[in-house]
Motif scaffolding. Structure first.
Motif, PDB file in Angstrom:
ATOM      1  N   ILE A 197     -10.108 109.935  56.831  1.00 26.12           N
ATOM      2  CA  ILE A 197     -10.779 109.882  58.140  1.00 26.12           C
ATOM      3  C   ILE A 197     -11.669 108.647  58.235  1.00 26.12           C
ATOM      4  CG2 ILE A 197     -12.617 110.980  59.479  1.00 26.12           C
ATOM      5  CD1 ILE A 197     -11.381 113.641  58.923  1.00 26.12           C
ATOM      6  N   ALA A 198     -12.430 108.368  57.171  1.00 28.78           N
ATOM      7  CA  ALA A 198     -13.305 107.194  57.178  1.00 28.78           C
ATOM      8  C   ALA A 198     -12.491 105.910  57.306  1.00 28.78           C
ATOM      9  CB  ALA A 198     -14.148 107.165  55.909  1.00 28.78           C
ATOM     10  N   ALA A 199     -11.398 105.817  56.569  1.00 28.00           N
ATOM     11  CA  ALA A 199     -10.575 104.605  56.608  1.00 28.00           C
ATOM     12  C   ALA A 199      -9.953 104.405  57.981  1.00 28.00           C
ATOM     13  CB  ALA A 199      -9.491 104.680  55.533  1.00 28.00           C
ATOM     14  N   VAL A 200      -9.412 105.467  58.557  1.00 29.00           N
ATOM     15  CA  VAL A 200      -8.798 105.356  59.885  1.00 29.00           C
ATOM     16  C   VAL A 200      -9.855 104.981  60.935  1.00 29.00           C
ATOM     17  CG1 VAL A 200      -7.660 106.662  61.729  1.00 29.00           C
ATOM     18  CG2 VAL A 200      -6.892 106.899  59.369  1.00 29.00           C
ATOM     19  N   SER A 201     -11.040 105.560  60.823  1.00 27.55           N
ATOM     20  CA  SER A 201     -12.112 105.253  61.781  1.00 27.55           C
ATOM     21  C   SER A 201     -12.494 103.777  61.710  1.00 27.55           C
ATOM     22  CB  SER A 201     -13.335 106.124  61.499  1.00 27.55           C
ATOM     23  OG  SER A 201     -13.026 107.500  61.641  1.00 27.55           O
ATOM     24  N   ILE A 202     -12.632 103.261  60.498  1.00 25.17           N
ATOM     25  CA  ILE A 202     -12.979 101.840  60.338  1.00 25.17           C
ATOM     26  C   ILE A 202     -11.882 100.951  60.901  1.00 25.17           C
ATOM     27  CG2 ILE A 202     -13.369 100.002  58.642  1.00 25.17           C
ATOM     28  CD1 ILE A 202     -14.814 102.072  56.908  1.00 25.17           C
ATOM     29  N   VAL A 203     -10.634 101.295  60.623  1.00 26.19           N
ATOM     30  CA  VAL A 203      -9.511 100.494  61.129  1.00 26.19           C
ATOM     31  C   VAL A 203      -9.496 100.492  62.655  1.00 26.19           C
ATOM     32  CG1 VAL A 203      -6.996 100.392  61.302  1.00 26.19           C
ATOM     33  CG2 VAL A 203      -8.076 100.755  59.081  1.00 26.19           C
ATOM     34  N   ILE A 204      -9.726 101.647  63.260  1.00 20.76           N
ATOM     35  CA  ILE A 204      -9.732 101.728  64.725  1.00 20.76           C
ATOM     36  C   ILE A 204     -10.834 100.839  65.306  1.00 20.76           C
ATOM     37  CG2 ILE A 204     -10.214 103.249  66.691  1.00 20.76           C
ATOM     38  CD1 ILE A 204      -8.815 105.486  65.171  1.00 20.76           C
ATOM     39  N   ILE A 205     -12.032 100.918  64.739  1.00 21.29           N
ATOM     40  CA  ILE A 205     -13.152 100.124  65.251  1.00 21.29           C
ATOM     41  C   ILE A 205     -12.867  98.636  65.118  1.00 21.29           C
ATOM     42  CG2 ILE A 205     -15.583  99.559  64.923  1.00 21.29           C
ATOM     43  CD1 ILE A 205     -15.993 102.456  63.959  1.00 21.29           C
ATOM     44  N   VAL A 206     -12.390  98.224  63.942  1.00 21.68           N
ATOM     45  CA  VAL A 206     -12.156  96.799  63.687  1.00 21.68           C
ATOM     46  C   VAL A 206     -11.014  96.267  64.542  1.00 21.68           C
ATOM     47  CG1 VAL A 206     -11.458  95.123  61.946  1.00 21.68           C
ATOM     48  CG2 VAL A 206     -13.105  96.908  61.363  1.00 21.68           C
ATOM     49  N   VAL A 207      -9.921  97.024  64.625  1.00 22.30           N
ATOM     50  CA  VAL A 207      -8.757  96.557  65.390  1.00 22.30           C
ATOM     51  C   VAL A 207      -9.070  96.477  66.877  1.00 22.30           C
ATOM     52  CG1 VAL A 207      -6.404  97.152  66.090  1.00 22.30           C
ATOM     53  CG2 VAL A 207      -7.070  97.326  63.686  1.00 22.30           C
ATOM     54  N   LEU A 208      -9.724  97.510  67.417  1.00 20.33           N
ATOM     55  CA  LEU A 208     -10.063  97.479  68.840  1.00 20.33           C
ATOM     56  C   LEU A 208     -11.065  96.371  69.147  1.00 20.33           C
ATOM     57  CD1 LEU A 208     -10.297 101.240  69.891  1.00 20.33           C
ATOM     58  CD2 LEU A 208      -8.492  99.594  70.370  1.00 20.33           C
ATOM     59  N   ARG A 209     -11.984  96.114  68.233  1.00 20.20           N
ATOM     60  CA  ARG A 209     -12.945  95.031  68.470  1.00 20.20           C
ATOM     61  C   ARG A 209     -12.236  93.685  68.557  1.00 20.20           C
ATOM     62  NH1 ARG A 209     -18.196  95.277  64.971  1.00 20.20           N
ATOM     63  NH2 ARG A 209     -18.462  97.002  66.434  1.00 20.20           N
ATOM     64  N   ARG A 210     -11.153  93.532  67.810  1.00 22.97           N
ATOM     65  CA  ARG A 210     -10.439  92.260  67.822  1.00 22.97           C
ATOM     66  C   ARG A 210      -9.437  92.180  68.964  1.00 22.97           C
ATOM     67  NH1 ARG A 210      -8.376  89.913  62.232  1.00 22.97           N
ATOM     68  NH2 ARG A 210     -10.646  89.855  62.096  1.00 22.97           N
ATOM     69  N   LEU A 211      -8.698  93.255  69.223  1.00 26.40           N
ATOM     70  CA  LEU A 211      -7.640  93.215  70.236  1.00 26.40           C
ATOM     71  C   LEU A 211      -8.134  93.625  71.616  1.00 26.40           C
ATOM     72  CD1 LEU A 211      -4.660  94.766  68.208  1.00 26.40           C
ATOM     73  CD2 LEU A 211      -5.288  92.355  68.475  1.00 26.40           C
ATOM     74  N   ARG A 212      -9.052  94.573  71.680  1.00 27.31           N
ATOM     75  CA  ARG A 212      -9.588  95.055  72.953  1.00 27.31           C
ATOM     76  C   ARG A 212     -11.108  95.103  72.858  1.00 27.31           C
ATOM     77  NH1 ARG A 212      -5.163  94.087  74.153  1.00 27.31           N
ATOM     78  NH2 ARG A 212      -3.596  95.375  75.206  1.00 27.31           N
ATOM     79  N   PRO A 213     -11.762  93.938  72.869  1.00 26.48           N
ATOM     80  CA  PRO A 213     -13.215  93.911  72.642  1.00 26.48           C
ATOM     81  C   PRO A 213     -14.033  94.665  73.673  1.00 26.48           C
ATOM     82  CG  PRO A 213     -12.393  91.769  73.389  1.00 26.48           C
ATOM     83  CD  PRO A 213     -11.198  92.606  73.103  1.00 26.48           C
ATOM     84  N   HIS A 214     -13.487  94.897  74.857  1.00 27.80           N
ATOM     85  CA  HIS A 214     -14.239  95.605  75.901  1.00 27.80           C
ATOM     86  C   HIS A 214     -14.075  97.123  75.802  1.00 27.80           C
ATOM     87  CE1 HIS A 214     -15.316  91.849  77.808  1.00 27.80           C
ATOM     88  NE2 HIS A 214     -14.053  91.494  77.879  1.00 27.80           N
ATOM     89  N   TRP A 215     -13.223  97.582  74.910  1.00 29.58           N
ATOM     90  CA  TRP A 215     -13.066  99.026  74.728  1.00 29.58           C
ATOM     91  C   TRP A 215     -14.165  99.561  73.815  1.00 29.58           C
ATOM     92  CZ3 TRP A 215      -7.326 100.946  74.190  1.00 29.58           C
ATOM     93  CH2 TRP A 215      -6.587 100.506  75.302  1.00 29.58           C
ATOM     94  N   PRO A 216     -14.614 100.790  74.017  1.00 34.74           N
ATOM     95  CA  PRO A 216     -15.643 101.386  73.139  1.00 34.74           C
ATOM     96  C   PRO A 216     -15.020 101.854  71.825  1.00 34.74           C
ATOM     97  CG  PRO A 216     -15.020 102.944  74.848  1.00 34.74           C
ATOM     98  CD  PRO A 216     -14.267 101.670  75.147  1.00 34.74           C
ATOM     99  N   GLY A 217     -14.821 100.926  70.898  1.00 32.62           N
ATOM    100  CA  GLY A 217     -14.126 101.240  69.656  1.00 32.62           C
ATOM    101  C   GLY A 217     -14.803 102.333  68.855  1.00 32.62           C
ATOM    102  N   ILE A 218     -16.131 102.350  68.835  1.00 35.80           N
ATOM    103  CA  ILE A 218     -16.852 103.373  68.061  1.00 35.80           C
ATOM    104  C   ILE A 218     -16.567 104.763  68.616  1.00 35.80           C
ATOM    105  CG2 ILE A 218     -19.152 104.242  67.535  1.00 35.80           C
ATOM    106  CD1 ILE A 218     -20.102 101.394  67.280  1.00 35.80           C
ATOM    107  N   LEU A 219     -16.647 104.906  69.943  1.00 31.14           N
ATOM    108  CA  LEU A 219     -16.398 106.212  70.549  1.00 31.14           C
ATOM    109  C   LEU A 219     -14.950 106.636  70.344  1.00 31.14           C
ATOM    110  CD1 LEU A 219     -17.566 108.527  72.237  1.00 31.14           C
ATOM    111  CD2 LEU A 219     -16.776 107.330  74.277  1.00 31.14           C
TER     112      LEU A 219
END
Length: 584
Positions: A197-219
């Motif tokens: 869960i921790a690894a997937v959460s980090i990947v989601i935050i990092v990937v969305l920040r790079r590909l979709r910076p305006h999306w709320p990656g943390i949420l």
């Protein structure tokens, strides 16, 4: 240290009311429209989406229940925006306080944390009205980078237990080395679902920040983790907010003054002072970052008063320490905020989320919130500035490393105080090295106008040119003067075409001053203003270049006359003197 400006006008002396009037009043006087409100509503919603999981994560890491983080963001964040001296500041619980709050909770309980928060608020209000905000800006830049990076390391270490799903036989130690030893000893109890869960959460935050910076990656990461916990029943083997804390309430508690006694107040006094000191530093640093992003200027003493009342308000509702938060403030600006209304709406949106979505928070895995704070810690550690200061000079490196190491292995307050003391000693040493004796006559003899064979004709354009602004800095440009000089240099009119800063009378500048000049250069570049730096000695110029004051943001020339010749496009500029620095 002095700075002289050509054609200086008569300065207006602000009244008490003007100094402490909230930025909200300023924005409303400027003419607040429906378009502005829509922009603030959108940015406030964006920040609230980011702040929702972050506030709970910071509260849990601080040793209190997640609902107290939400109370802090709702009540404290609203007051910060309502009364603050910064147009874009977002207040709430901050990662920088995790260590202090956790230690206070361990020593004095949650009641002690709340009482220390209220007392810190009183200290901040007093500091603001005593106009001490200006002196807080004297903290050297290496100290700021050092303690911020140290806090980042501590936050990351505090999240390893939940990131890996480790089960410890006793209470997790608070000190850094014993904590790591205990975690290493408990590695055999690590949970594979928690790690996943921790690894997937980090990947989601990092990937969305790079590909979709305006999306709320943390949420998005937290929602995905909560959905997995609910659908796959991972809560049976992974701790969630519900299994550890029983969920969060759906409303704010009734305001109540924290339990107070003379003995309790004396016991938590050191913690309250630490809260106030760190809160002042963190909030003003966040306000400076907002100024650099927008070109606006905050009022530091008004901001301290607002932070003080925000901490008192947070304590009344059972919250923890409030301060200006750099990441959420930057998010607010990038989302298009127009003024403090955005921060006030962010708090109201958070309250709405509590009323509607509180039951769903029970399914959020603690591993996902730990992943959020791991990313926050990574972003807090300014690795580029850390490496830059290590290369800048031996003195700055010593101050940086002392602050960094003391923050991690000893105490945050001790790290700041020792770093500041080392910075002061370093400055005294530099001043001593610059001291010399030279023979000069008291009265200069007259000289012939054409004694050297060169006499440029008088050009009235150089004496009064509305498109060119010339500053001369005189004396040591160091951390004690960087704030005041940086404020003057930041006031660049939008109508100017060129801006000349003369360093001919500057014996040296430190990293804090160089960083201030870097912000000035960035602002000039954004506004399309040509920035010329003249007369810089080799050490001064090297420090400026190291901190990013380079082309195309700045152009170096030997003299003001040479810079003015370039600005005017004159081809008959006098040749540079032998041995002079080459232009870049």
């Amino acid at each position: 240290m002095s700075i002289a400006r050509k054609r200086a006008g008569q300065a207006h002396q602000p009244t008490f009311a003007e100094l402490y009037a909230p930025k909200l009043v300023t924005v409303l006087r400027e003419g607040y429209t429906l378009v502005d409100f829509r922009a603030d509503a959108l940015s406030g919603l964006t920040v609230a989406i980011v702040a929702l999981p972050l506030s709970m994560a910071i509260a849990i890491a601080s040793g209190v229940t997640p609902d107290r983080g939400l109370y802090t963001a709702v009540v404290g964040g609203f007051i910060v925006s309502l009364l603050g001296g910064s147009r874009f500041q977002i207040g709430g619980p901050a990662g920088a306080f995790i260590v202090l709050v956790a230690l206070t909770a361990e020593r004095h309980g949650v009641d002690g944390v709340i009482l220390a928060t209220a007392m810190a608020g009183m200290f901040l209000v007093a500091a603001g009205f005593l106009q001490l905000g200006t002196y807080i800006k004297f903290i050297p830049y290496p100290v700021t980078v050092g303690f911020t990076s140290g806090i980042a390391v501590i936050i990351f270490a505090s999240q390893l237990k939940d990131l890996l799903g480790i089960t410890l036989p006793g209470k997790e130690p608070g000190e850094f080395i014993p904590k790591l030893q205990a975690l290493v000893g408990g590695l055999h109890t690590a949970s594979s679902p928690a790690i996943a869960i921790a690894a997937v959460s980090i990947v989601i935050i990092v990937v969305l920040r790079r590909l979709r910076p305006h999306w709320p990656g943390i949420l998005v990461a937290v929602v995905v983790a909560a959905f997995a916990s609910w659908m796959l029943l991972l809560s049976l083997s992974v701790e969630t907010i519900g299994t550890r804390f029983g969920g969060i309430p759906r409303q704010l508690p009734s305001p109540a003054w924290p339990l107070l006694s003379v003995a309790k107040a004396q016991a938590v006094l050191p913690d309250a002072i630490a809260f106030a000191l760190l809160g002042a530093i963190e909030s003003l640093l966040s306000a400076v970052v907002a100024d650099g992003m927008t070109g606006r200027r905050h009022r530091s003493n008004c901001e301290l008063v607002a932070q003080g009342f925000a901490n008192i308000g947070s304590a009344l509702f059972g919250g923890i320490c409030v301060t200006g938060t750099i990441a959420r403030t930057a998010t607010n600006i990038r989302a298009g905020a127009r003024g403090p209304v955005s921060g006030m709406l962010h708090s109201l949106f958070l309250l709405l989320f509590m009323l509607v979505a509180a039951p769903l928070a029970s399914f959020i895995p603690l591993a996902a919130l730990a992943a959020v704070l791991a990313v926050v810690a990574w972003n807090m550690a300014d690795r580029r500035e850390f490496a830059l200061l290590l290369r800048s000079s031996r003195g700055d490196a010593v101050v940086l490393l002392a602050t960094f190491l003391l923050t991690i292995f000893r105490d945050l307050t001790e790290g700041i105080l020792v770093g500041f003391a080392l910075g002061a000693v370093l400055f005294i040493n530099r001043m001593a090295q610059m001291t010399g004796v030279e023979e000069d006559v008291l009265v200069q003899a007259d000289r012939a106008d054409f004694g050297d064979g060169v006499r440029a004709p008088y050009d009235p354009r150089l004496a009064a040119d509305p498109d060119v602004l010339v500053y001369r800095i005189t004396g040591a440009f160091f951390f004690g003067a960087a704030s005041s000089v940086g404020t003057v240099l930041d006031n660049i009119a939008d109508t100017r075409k060129a801006f000349v800063v003369d360093f001919a009378a500057v014996p040296f500048l430190d990293s804090t001053a160089a960083n201030a000049m870097s912000r000035v250069a960035s602002k000039a570049a954004r506004q399309g203003i040509r920035l010329y730096i003249t007369g810089a000695s080799a050490p001064v110029r090297r420090a400026l270049l190291t901190h990013g004051v380079i082309r195309p943001r700045a152009i170096y020339r030997e003299t003001i006359a040479r810079a003015m010749a370039d600005i005017k496009g004159e081809q008959n500029a006098p040749p540079a003197a032998p041995g002079a620095l080459a232009a870049t």
